[in-house]
Design a protein around this motif. Structure first.
Motif, short mmCIF file in Angstrom:
data_model
loop_
_atom_site.label_atom_id
_atom_site.label_comp_id
_atom_site.label_asym_id
_atom_site.label_seq_id
_atom_site.Cartn_x
_atom_site.Cartn_y
_atom_site.Cartn_z
N GLU A 193 0.77 -1.17 -0.01
CA GLU A 193 0.01 0.00 0.08
C GLU A 193 0.92 1.10 0.02
O GLU A 193 0.49 2.32 -0.77
N ASP A 194 1.82 1.26 0.90
CA ASP A 194 2.76 2.21 0.63
C ASP A 194 3.47 2.56 -0.52
O ASP A 194 3.83 3.72 -1.05
N LEU A 195 3.99 1.63 -1.06
CA LEU A 195 4.57 1.48 -2.30
C LEU A 195 3.53 2.27 -3.48
O LEU A 195 3.90 2.94 -4.19
N ALA A 196 2.30 1.85 -3.46
CA ALA A 196 1.36 2.34 -4.26
C ALA A 196 1.16 3.67 -4.15
O ALA A 196 1.19 4.73 -4.95
N MET A 197 1.10 4.17 -2.99
CA MET A 197 0.97 5.82 -2.71
C MET A 197 2.30 6.62 -3.10
O MET A 197 2.24 7.64 -3.75
N GLU A 198 3.54 5.57 -2.94
CA GLU A 198 4.75 6.43 -3.60
C GLU A 198 4.50 6.56 -5.11
O GLU A 198 5.23 7.63 -5.49
N LEU A 199 4.25 5.54 -5.75
CA LEU A 199 4.33 5.46 -7.10
C LEU A 199 3.30 6.19 -7.94
O LEU A 199 3.41 6.61 -9.13
N LYS A 200 2.32 6.60 -7.21
CA LYS A 200 1.03 7.33 -7.91
C LYS A 200 1.53 8.87 -8.44
O LYS A 200 1.04 9.16 -9.55
N SER A 201 2.68 9.34 -8.20
CA SER A 201 3.20 10.71 -8.86
C SER A 201 3.47 10.29 -10.19
O SER A 201 3.54 11.08 -11.08
N GLU A 202 3.84 9.00 -10.36
CA GLU A 202 4.34 8.79 -11.79
C GLU A 202 3.39 7.95 -12.62
O GLU A 202 3.72 7.57 -13.99
N TYR A 203 2.69 7.10 -11.99
CA TYR A 203 1.71 6.11 -12.60
C TYR A 203 0.29 6.41 -12.35
O TYR A 203 0.06 7.04 -11.24
N THR A 204 -0.56 6.00 -13.26
CA THR A 204 -2.08 5.94 -12.92
C THR A 204 -2.24 4.52 -12.37
O THR A 204 -1.96 3.61 -12.96
N ILE A 205 -2.66 4.73 -10.98
CA ILE A 205 -2.91 3.30 -10.49
C ILE A 205 -4.11 2.81 -10.28
O ILE A 205 -5.20 3.71 -9.76
N VAL A 206 -4.58 1.65 -10.69
CA VAL A 206 -6.09 1.28 -10.42
C VAL A 206 -5.73 -0.05 -9.93
O VAL A 206 -5.27 -1.21 -10.28
N MET A 207 -6.51 -0.12 -8.52
CA MET A 207 -6.41 -1.24 -7.65
C MET A 207 -7.87 -1.89 -7.44
O MET A 207 -8.88 -1.14 -7.12
N VAL A 208 -7.93 -3.36 -7.73
CA VAL A 208 -9.13 -3.96 -7.24
C VAL A 208 -9.02 -4.72 -5.76
O VAL A 208 -7.94 -5.18 -5.64
#
Ligand code: ADP
Length: 238
Positions: A193-208
């Protein structure tokens, strides 16, 4: 690294049938770039089906999906959409990162070999460039010291972080995660979850996910599904 301005996902009037069962019913959704959007809902509500349509792992029956204006799986000629050939679909699919629930690393390859395989095969990068990018990504997911380990020897949480690194190795704008933490313990889950939040400045993330707390923790937008219908979409705080 991809620009933070790419990766706008636009889902327009999408319906999907499995035989007579309508798994998605006229779903429309705008997913802005550089955000985490969680698709939330009970089992069987169509969440994974929607995610799979975003890179044409499922063919839609009505409507269409675009990323930065490009039709997913289709090419427009005049007023009509024509499905792409398999080769073109694969080329397009490689630009959308996908992380599955059951970590699907190649067990007979080391971590580093897992990370360089797709960029070399599909992105015409040299082995040297692919290795440099792989080490950058291992730093991002905090597993540089595992580069030479066999992937089958890693814990579930470590494998899933490598899966994320592998998905990012081809430099996609969009990262799709399908119940990526549901087989993990709470500590590994919070790392992802921390990683997803870190990555969102560079990627569009969609999580199911079917986990309401997870949606509250990580997402900017939440789309709530019930029986194939998008029943609510908006800022997670609301
Ligand atoms: P969720 O991800 O919300 O659990 P799914 O998108 O997996 O839901 O499934 C939505 C509905 O479509 C369910 O009723 C499921 O049984 C059905 N379904 C999903 N995949 C298939 C398939 N390949 N063939 C037939 N029915 C399917």
């Amino acid at each position: 690294m991809p620009s933070s301005h790419n990766g706008h996902i636009s889902i327009t009037g999408v319906s999907k049938y499995y035989g007579r069962h309508k798994a998605l019913d006229d779903v429309s959704l705008e997913i802005p770039p550089g955000t985490v959007t969680v698709i939330l809902g009970p089992s069987g509500s169509g969440k994974s089906t929607l995610l799979r349509t975003i890179n044409h792992l499922e063919r839609v029956d009505e409507g269409f999906i675009q990323i930065d204006g490009d039709y997913i799986g289709y090419r427009r000629k005049g007023d009509k959409l024509y499905e792409m050939k398999e080769k073109e679909i694969l080329r397009q699919r490689i630009n959308v990162g996908y992380v599955f629930q059951n970590f699907n690393l190649f067990p007979h390859l080391t971590v580093l070999e897992n990370l360089i395989e797709a960029p070399i095969a599909h992105k015409q990068v040299t082995r040297k460039e692919a290795i440099a990018r792989a080490y950058e990504l291992l730093d991002v997911v905090g597993l540089r010291n595992k580069a030479d380990a066999w992937s089958r020897h890693l814990s579930g949480g470590q494998q899933q972080r490598i899966c994320i690194a592998r998905a990012l190795a081809v430099e996609p704008d969009v990262l799709l995660m399908d119940e990526a933490t549901s087989a993990l313990d709470p500590i590994s889950t919070s790392k992802i979850e921390d990683l997803a939040m870190e990555l969102k400045s560079e990627y569009t993330i969609v999580m199911v996910t079917h986990n309401m707390q997870q949606a509250a923790r990580v997402s900017d937008q939440t789309a709530f599904f019930l029986l194939g219908d998008l029943v609510e979409y908006g800022d997670t705080e609301q």
